[in-house]
Design a protein around this motif. Structure first.
Motif, PDB file in Angstrom:
ATOM      1  N   ALA A 183       0.834  -1.211   0.000  1.00 27.45           N
ATOM      2  CA  ALA A 183       0.000   0.000   0.000  1.00 27.45           C
ATOM      3  C   ALA A 183       0.862   1.252   0.000  1.00 27.45           C
ATOM      4  O   ALA A 183       0.626   2.194  -0.775  1.00 27.45           O
ATOM      5  CB  ALA A 183      -0.934  -0.008   1.211  1.00 27.45           C
ATOM      6  N   ILE A 184       1.868   1.281   0.854  1.00 23.22           N
ATOM      7  CA  ILE A 184       2.772   2.428   0.934  1.00 23.22           C
ATOM      8  C   ILE A 184       3.553   2.587  -0.367  1.00 23.22           C
ATOM      9  O   ILE A 184       3.909   3.697  -0.775  1.00 23.22           O
ATOM     10  CB  ILE A 184       3.725   2.251   2.131  1.00 23.22           C
ATOM     11  CG1 ILE A 184       3.020   2.658   3.423  1.00 23.22           C
ATOM     12  CG2 ILE A 184       4.996   3.059   1.967  1.00 23.22           C
ATOM     13  CD1 ILE A 184       2.786   4.153   3.570  1.00 23.22           C
ATOM     14  N   THR A 216      -2.812   0.190  -5.977  1.00 29.13           N
ATOM     15  CA  THR A 216      -4.138   0.783  -6.151  1.00 29.13           C
ATOM     16  C   THR A 216      -5.187  -0.176  -5.609  1.00 29.13           C
ATOM     17  O   THR A 216      -5.221  -1.352  -5.987  1.00 29.13           O
ATOM     18  CB  THR A 216      -4.422   1.071  -7.630  1.00 29.13           C
ATOM     19  OG1 THR A 216      -3.468   2.023  -8.113  1.00 29.13           O
ATOM     20  CG2 THR A 216      -5.827   1.630  -7.825  1.00 29.13           C
ATOM     21  N   PHE A 217      -6.036   0.304  -4.732  1.00 26.00           N
ATOM     22  CA  PHE A 217      -7.123  -0.501  -4.187  1.00 26.00           C
ATOM     23  C   PHE A 217      -8.407  -0.167  -4.945  1.00 26.00           C
ATOM     24  O   PHE A 217      -8.777   1.010  -5.069  1.00 26.00           O
ATOM     25  CB  PHE A 217      -7.293  -0.232  -2.696  1.00 26.00           C
ATOM     26  CG  PHE A 217      -6.110  -0.672  -1.881  1.00 26.00           C
ATOM     27  CD1 PHE A 217      -6.025  -1.960  -1.418  1.00 26.00           C
ATOM     28  CD2 PHE A 217      -5.066   0.215  -1.619  1.00 26.00           C
ATOM     29  CE1 PHE A 217      -4.922  -2.381  -0.676  1.00 26.00           C
ATOM     30  CE2 PHE A 217      -3.968  -0.186  -0.884  1.00 26.00           C
ATOM     31  CZ  PHE A 217      -3.896  -1.489  -0.408  1.00 26.00           C
ATOM     32  N   VAL A 218      -9.050  -1.202  -5.449  1.00 27.55           N
ATOM     33  CA  VAL A 218     -10.242  -1.026  -6.274  1.00 27.55           C
ATOM     34  C   VAL A 218     -11.450  -1.574  -5.532  1.00 27.55           C
ATOM     35  O   VAL A 218     -11.478  -2.745  -5.127  1.00 27.55           O
ATOM     36  CB  VAL A 218     -10.092  -1.737  -7.632  1.00 27.55           C
ATOM     37  CG1 VAL A 218     -11.321  -1.479  -8.500  1.00 27.55           C
ATOM     38  CG2 VAL A 218      -8.825  -1.273  -8.343  1.00 27.55           C
ATOM     39  N   GLY A 219     -12.466  -0.718  -5.321  1.00 23.99           N
ATOM     40  CA  GLY A 219     -13.667  -1.115  -4.614  1.00 23.99           C
ATOM     41  C   GLY A 219     -14.658  -1.834  -5.497  1.00 23.99           C
ATOM     42  O   GLY A 219     -14.465  -1.961  -6.717  1.00 23.99           O
ATOM     43  N   SER A 268     -11.392   3.668  -6.962  1.00 21.61           N
ATOM     44  CA  SER A 268     -10.056   3.294  -6.515  1.00 21.61           C
ATOM     45  C   SER A 268      -9.476   4.359  -5.586  1.00 21.61           C
ATOM     46  O   SER A 268      -9.886   5.524  -5.618  1.00 21.61           O
ATOM     47  CB  SER A 268      -9.125   3.086  -7.711  1.00 21.61           C
ATOM     48  OG  SER A 268      -8.959   4.294  -8.428  1.00 21.61           O
ATOM     49  N   PHE A 269      -8.514   3.939  -4.773  1.00 15.51           N
ATOM     50  CA  PHE A 269      -7.803   4.871  -3.911  1.00 15.51           C
ATOM     51  C   PHE A 269      -6.424   4.304  -3.621  1.00 15.51           C
ATOM     52  O   PHE A 269      -6.164   3.112  -3.808  1.00 15.51           O
ATOM     53  CB  PHE A 269      -8.563   5.134  -2.609  1.00 15.51           C
ATOM     54  CG  PHE A 269      -8.656   3.945  -1.689  1.00 15.51           C
ATOM     55  CD1 PHE A 269      -7.742   3.769  -0.656  1.00 15.51           C
ATOM     56  CD2 PHE A 269      -9.662   2.998  -1.851  1.00 15.51           C
ATOM     57  CE1 PHE A 269      -7.821   2.683   0.190  1.00 15.51           C
ATOM     58  CE2 PHE A 269      -9.743   1.892  -1.003  1.00 15.51           C
ATOM     59  CZ  PHE A 269      -8.830   1.738   0.011  1.00 15.51           C
TER      60      PHE A 269
END
Length: 338
Positions: free
Chosen positions: A180-181, A185-188, A193-194
């Motif tokens: 994450a750091i 990319t996190f996809v909901g 994404s965030f």
């Protein structure tokens, strides 16, 4: 100015040439990277407070004795761990001239095991809590903020921290934190994404990085956004004790990264807990020395290459010498920036 590590390496090479030690069991560079470095190591504990989040971050630092400044590695523990774990990594990295910083991530640390009930159920609940997945990388960024203040101000860390050379590492859920750091990319579920990336981090070592093949349609988007060099280390028996991540899934982030230097070390026979210094099967603990040697030597070479711009270390990794030195103990795959 030639750095002490390069001097140390060249001196050892000259000594080996004079003594005819080329026939030693371990190749010279692997031995240099895998054995303690020239620095005496001091340990200290700190209690940081993230005022904005009203959150405590207990820390343990392994520090090389000397003036500095030294590059920094922030290590994120696995589920149920704490700042007191993974000492073999912290002390080794510090002996080679790095400040190894081990925060406790409250909410997914050892305290969850003291709440009663089955341990695995408690760890699974902590892993499923999205707030833990968010808090952990924010802990890392907060630590970087406060280390910056501590090296600039008066106190025992004054002038010791090289804020321009920061690496991040982690095991299991801690490797998820490090990804994450690093820029994952996190996809909901609705395609939103965030990111939780911190651009101050320059390189990452991921031990037992978690991934899930069921998310095949977003893997390229998730990991293709990582733009810093990464070293992934796993084992052929590295199945997760919690969740559904199988050993063969650990390579997914590596396979879906492009345009950046990344490496994948897969150790033959290594399981998930060998990275923390424990084993599922106590009968195999004697073999852990081989795995730890590979973890220590490859990680130091990687930090030297990407936090200290050491051409010798990078060549040992990227040109295939480390791969040859494995001698059947594992496989090593390389993807270079084009």
């Amino acid at each position: 100015m030639i750095r002490i590590h390069t001097i140390f390496l060249l001196a050892a090479l000259a000594l080996a040439a004079l003594s005819g030690s080329a026939s030693s069991a371990m190749p010279l560079q692997a031995e240099l990277y895998g054995t303690p470095g020239p620095f005496q190591v001091d340990a200290a504990e700190y209690a940081l407070r993230d005022v904005a989040r009203q959150r405590d971050i207990p820390l343990k630092l392994y520090m090389p004795a000397g003036k500095g400044p030294f590059p920094v590695i922030i290590f994120s523990h696995g589920l149920g761990g704490s700042r007191d774990g993974y000492e073999y990594l912290g002390r080794h990295w510090a002996s080679h001239g790095y400040i190894s910083v081990h925060p406790t991530h409250i909410g997914s640390d050892a305290s969850v095991l003291k709440k009663g009930g089955r341990a695995m159920d408690a760890l699974a609940r902590a892993a499923d809590d999205p707030q833990n997945a968010i808090n952990r990388p924010r802990d890392v960024s907060s630590v970087i903020d406060q280390l910056t203040s501590m090296t600039l101000g008066a106190g025992p860390l004054h002038g010791k921290v090289d804020i321009g050379r920061i690496g991040v590492a982690g095991h299991s859920f801690g490797a998820n934190t490090a990804l994450a750091i690093s820029g994952q990319t996190f996809v909901g579920p609705l395609g939103r994404s965030f990111k939780l990336a911190d651009r101050r981090v320059k390189a990452a070592v991921l031990l037992s990085a978690p991934a899930n093949r069921r998310n095949a349609d977003i893997l390229d988007r998730a990991y293709g956004s990582i733009r810093i060099p990464c070293l992934f280390i796993t084992g052929t028996n590295d199945h997760s004790p919690i969740g559904t991540c199988l050993a063969q899934d650990r390579r997914i982030p590596f396979d879906n990264m492009y345009g950046v230097d990344c490496y994948l070390l897969t150790m033959n026979g290594a399981d998930h807990m060998v990275f923390s210094g424990r084993r599922f099967d106590p009968a195999h603990r004697d073999g852990d020395k081989v795995y730890h040697q590979l973890i220590l030597s490859s990680s130091i070479a990687f930090w030297e290459a990407y936090l200290r711009d050491d051409a010798i270390a990078k060549g040992w990794l990227a040109d295939g010498e480390f791969k040859e030195d494995l001698d059947g103990d594992g496989t090593f795959e390389i993807k270079q920036k084009e």
